[in-house]
Scaffold this motif. Structure first.
Motif, short mmCIF file in Angstrom:
data_model
loop_
_atom_site.label_atom_id
_atom_site.label_comp_id
_atom_site.label_asym_id
_atom_site.label_seq_id
_atom_site.Cartn_x
_atom_site.Cartn_y
_atom_site.Cartn_z
N GLU A 41 -36.66 123.83 43.03
CA GLU A 41 -37.16 124.36 44.21
C GLU A 41 -37.71 123.40 44.82
O GLU A 41 -37.48 123.09 46.40
CB GLU A 41 -38.33 125.30 44.12
N LYS A 42 -38.51 122.12 44.49
CA LYS A 42 -39.00 121.12 45.15
C LYS A 42 -37.84 120.15 45.77
O LYS A 42 -37.76 119.80 46.76
CB LYS A 42 -39.67 120.05 44.39
N ALA A 43 -36.73 119.91 44.77
CA ALA A 43 -35.70 119.06 45.29
C ALA A 43 -34.86 119.64 46.40
O ALA A 43 -34.40 119.28 47.31
CB ALA A 43 -34.66 118.81 44.08
N GLY A 51 -34.36 124.37 51.00
CA GLY A 51 -34.71 125.35 50.16
C GLY A 51 -33.74 125.63 49.16
O GLY A 51 -32.44 125.36 49.06
N LEU A 52 -34.13 126.57 48.18
CA LEU A 52 -33.40 127.02 47.09
C LEU A 52 -32.19 127.75 47.49
O LEU A 52 -32.47 128.76 48.32
CB LEU A 52 -34.01 127.79 46.03
N ARG A 93 -30.04 132.77 49.67
CA ARG A 93 -31.06 132.41 49.21
C ARG A 93 -31.82 133.41 48.34
O ARG A 93 -31.27 134.54 48.52
CB ARG A 93 -31.98 132.32 50.49
N PRO A 94 -32.69 133.34 47.47
CA PRO A 94 -33.39 134.24 46.86
C PRO A 94 -33.83 135.46 47.97
O PRO A 94 -34.33 135.19 48.67
CB PRO A 94 -34.72 133.54 46.13
N GLY A 95 -33.88 136.69 47.42
CA GLY A 95 -34.13 137.85 48.07
C GLY A 95 -33.06 138.40 49.06
O GLY A 95 -33.28 139.33 49.79
#
Length: 147
Positions: A41-43, A51-52, A93-95
């Motif tokens: 997530e940070k990278a 973002g991821l 993306r997530p979600g």
């Protein structure tokens, strides 16, 4: 059961949907596509993506499951020789909730195997905003109705 004779060029089928879970995205990516914008997530936040994002291969796997549940399980399918084109157009993306639309582009009877026909399709994967995130065109073999 849906047979080749039941499928017509121009048919459009809404197949279903799936919401992308962050932990499943991370798990898939760690095993199959460990680029940092899929696994860290940070990278990912520092990347061009901000973002991821899901691996495109994960998105394709979700497409396959939705295709099976929404179409193939009730069709006399004989498999596929492959896809002609695959495009990842926007990050997932997530979600995100992905939905799939199948459009039949063409149907032809097999010249060499009279027990089957050929179906060419376009599949569009859309997110919850209606944006197309992935497309694929491909071919499937489908049994003809038994005599």
């Amino acid at each position: 059961m849906r047979y080749w004779e039941d499928i017509k060029a121009g048919d459009v089928v809404e197949l279903g949907s799936h919401t992308m879970d962050k932990e499943r995205m991370l798990s898939f990516a760690r095993e199959f596509d460990p680029q940092t914008f899929h696994t860290d997530e940070k990278a990912a936040a520092a990347s061009v993506w901000g973002g991821l994002i899901a691996s495109g291969w994960h998105t394709g796997s979700v497409l396959m499951r939705i295709l099976y549940e929404g179409f193939l399980k009730d069709t006399a399918g004989l498999g596929s020789p492959g896809i002609d084109e695959l495009r990842w157009l926007k990050p997932v993306r997530p979600g995100d909730t992905l939905s799939v639309r199948l459009t039949v582009l063409e149907t032809t009877a097999s010249r060499s195997k009279p027990d089957r026909g050929i179906m060419r399709t376009l599949m569009e994967v859309r997110n919850q905003h209606g944006e197309v995130v992935m497309t694929t065109t491909g071919v499937n073999f489908v049994s003809r109705r038994p005599a």
